[in-house]
Motif scaffolding. Structure first.
Motif, PDB file in Angstrom:
ATOM      1  N   GLY A 171       1.699 -18.957   3.182  1.00 18.41           N
ATOM      2  CA  GLY A 171       0.882 -17.809   3.539  1.00 18.41           C
ATOM      3  C   GLY A 171       1.675 -16.592   3.963  1.00 18.41           C
ATOM      4  N   ASP A 172       2.979 -16.772   4.191  1.00 24.89           N
ATOM      5  CA  ASP A 172       3.822 -15.641   4.600  1.00 24.89           C
ATOM      6  C   ASP A 172       4.229 -14.767   3.420  1.00 24.89           C
ATOM      7  OD1 ASP A 172       3.802 -16.422   7.272  1.00 24.89           O
ATOM      8  OD2 ASP A 172       5.518 -17.765   7.003  1.00 24.89           O
TER       9      ASP A 172
ATOM     10  N   VAL B   6       3.149 -12.599   0.128  1.00 21.30           N
ATOM     11  CA  VAL B   6       2.006 -11.892  -0.451  1.00 21.30           C
ATOM     12  C   VAL B   6       2.397 -11.377  -1.826  1.00 21.30           C
ATOM     13  CG1 VAL B   6       0.421  -9.941  -0.195  1.00 21.30           C
ATOM     14  CG2 VAL B   6       1.146 -11.240   1.828  1.00 21.30           C
TER      15      VAL B   6
ATOM     16  N   ARG C 272       1.319  -9.124  -4.264  1.00 20.82           N
ATOM     17  CA  ARG C 272       0.602  -7.939  -4.716  1.00 20.82           C
ATOM     18  C   ARG C 272       1.551  -6.764  -4.569  1.00 20.82           C
ATOM     19  NH1 ARG C 272      -2.769  -8.673   0.158  1.00 20.82           N
ATOM     20  NH2 ARG C 272      -1.954  -7.321   1.813  1.00 20.82           N
TER      21      ARG C 272
ATOM     22  N   ASN D 268       5.098  -6.602  -3.381  1.00 17.12           N
ATOM     23  CA  ASN D 268       5.250  -7.993  -2.957  1.00 17.12           C
ATOM     24  C   ASN D 268       6.019  -8.024  -1.644  1.00 17.12           C
ATOM     25  OD1 ASN D 268       4.269  -9.318  -5.540  1.00 17.12           O
ATOM     26  ND2 ASN D 268       5.950  -8.074  -6.333  1.00 17.12           N
ATOM     27  N   THR D 269       5.548  -8.823  -0.689  1.00 18.13           N
ATOM     28  CA  THR D 269       6.195  -8.856   0.620  1.00 18.13           C
ATOM     29  C   THR D 269       6.325 -10.284   1.122  1.00 18.13           C
ATOM     30  OG1 THR D 269       4.081  -8.618   1.810  1.00 18.13           O
ATOM     31  CG2 THR D 269       5.287  -6.590   1.285  1.00 18.13           C
TER      32      THR D 269
ATOM     33  N   THR E  44       6.791 -12.196   5.054  1.00 15.01           N
ATOM     34  CA  THR E  44       6.828 -12.023   6.504  1.00 15.01           C
ATOM     35  C   THR E  44       7.764 -13.057   7.101  1.00 15.01           C
ATOM     36  OG1 THR E  44       4.551 -11.202   6.552  1.00 15.01           O
ATOM     37  CG2 THR E  44       5.485 -11.980   8.634  1.00 15.01           C
TER      38      THR E  44
END
Length: 264
Positions: free
Chosen positions: A99-100, A102, A104, A107-108, A110
């Motif tokens: 879930g960390d 992303v 889109r 793109n990232t 966390t």
């Protein structure tokens, strides 16, 4: 008798002793004099080692070695690509959850670093595609599931991450020894990313935030250890010196003499 301990080991043990003596001094004030003798011992300064990092060509070649058509190969490729792209620490990689990430624009990922501080890092489309291909191959759907796991579906350990990188590092060194003068360790990809950002003109403040350093003083080590940047700045400073020397005019000379008479 000398035990042959390194300076860092000596300082770590001294820090533990000082912490214990501080506790004893608070609980048993009558022992304060003895504790103060230990607390006054100074840490020993260790010689600063140069930062080891890879060139852009070395990183590109390293990423070509894992077999992206096998389950293990795509995992290893995704891991190495993410370590370089995000400049993450080993523990941050181990703690990373599905879930960390992303997927889109942009793109990232966390990352949760020291002090439980989280930072959001952008990653390139190429790196995101590799990570997405790896996750698709594992069919992991749980957002709380660790991203990188071993064959037993357990999170990779620090030694596991080191083993993977060392394996591909040896293969790369055998093929291109001129690109890999040293043994690869997980932190070398973090150093490499910081150096490449610095060489491309990224401000140290942004690099500090990217790496998750608490102070820019820690980040400055990259600027001090990069000979190419030193050469660049020296050349820029040298360009300010001109061959032509302008002499003072008569009025400027008289004004300067008058000022000296009044102030000396």
């Amino acid at each position: 008798m000398s035990r042959g301990c390194s300076i860092n080991s000596r300082n770590q043990r001294l820090a533990a002793l000082k912490a214990f003596c501080g506790y004893v001094a608070r609980k048993s004030p009558e022992k304060s004099a003895l504790c103060q003798g230990v607390l006054k011992i100074r840490v020993k300064k260790a010689p600063q080692k140069p930062v080891e990092y890879l060139s852009v060509d070395a990183v590109e070649y390293l990423l070509k070695i894992p077999d992206r058509h096998s389950t293990q190969g795509i995992r290893d490729l995704a891991m190495i690509a993410l370590m370089y792209e995000s400049g993450c620490r080993v523990q941050e990689l181990i703690d990373l959850r599905v879930g960390d990430i992303v997927f889109r624009s942009p793109n990232t990922v966390t990352l949760t670093g020291k002090g439980n501080k989280a930072r959001v890092i952008p990653i390139s489309t190429n790196a995101a595609d590799i990570i997405k291909a790896y996750l698709n191959s594992t069919s992991i759907c749980d957002m709380a599931h660790p991203v990188f796991v071993n064959i037993y579906d357990k999170p990779l350990s620090r030694s596991g991450v080191s083993y993977v990188l060392d394996k591909y590092g040896q293969m790369a060194r055998n093929a291109r020894p001129e690109l890999y003068p040293c043994k690869l360790h997980p932190h070398i990809l973090r150093h490499s990313k910081a150096m490449h950002l610095l060489e491309n003109g990224v401000n140290l403040i942004y690099i500090r935030d990217f790496l998750g350093h608490s102070s820019v003083t820690t980040t400055e080590i990259y600027a001090r250890c990069n000979p190419e940047l030193k050469r660049k700045y020296i050349e820029q400073a040298g360009s300010l010196i001109t061959e032509s020397i302008e002499e003072y005019s008569e009025s400027e000379k008289e004004a300067l003499i008058a000022w000296l008479r009044e102030n000396i």
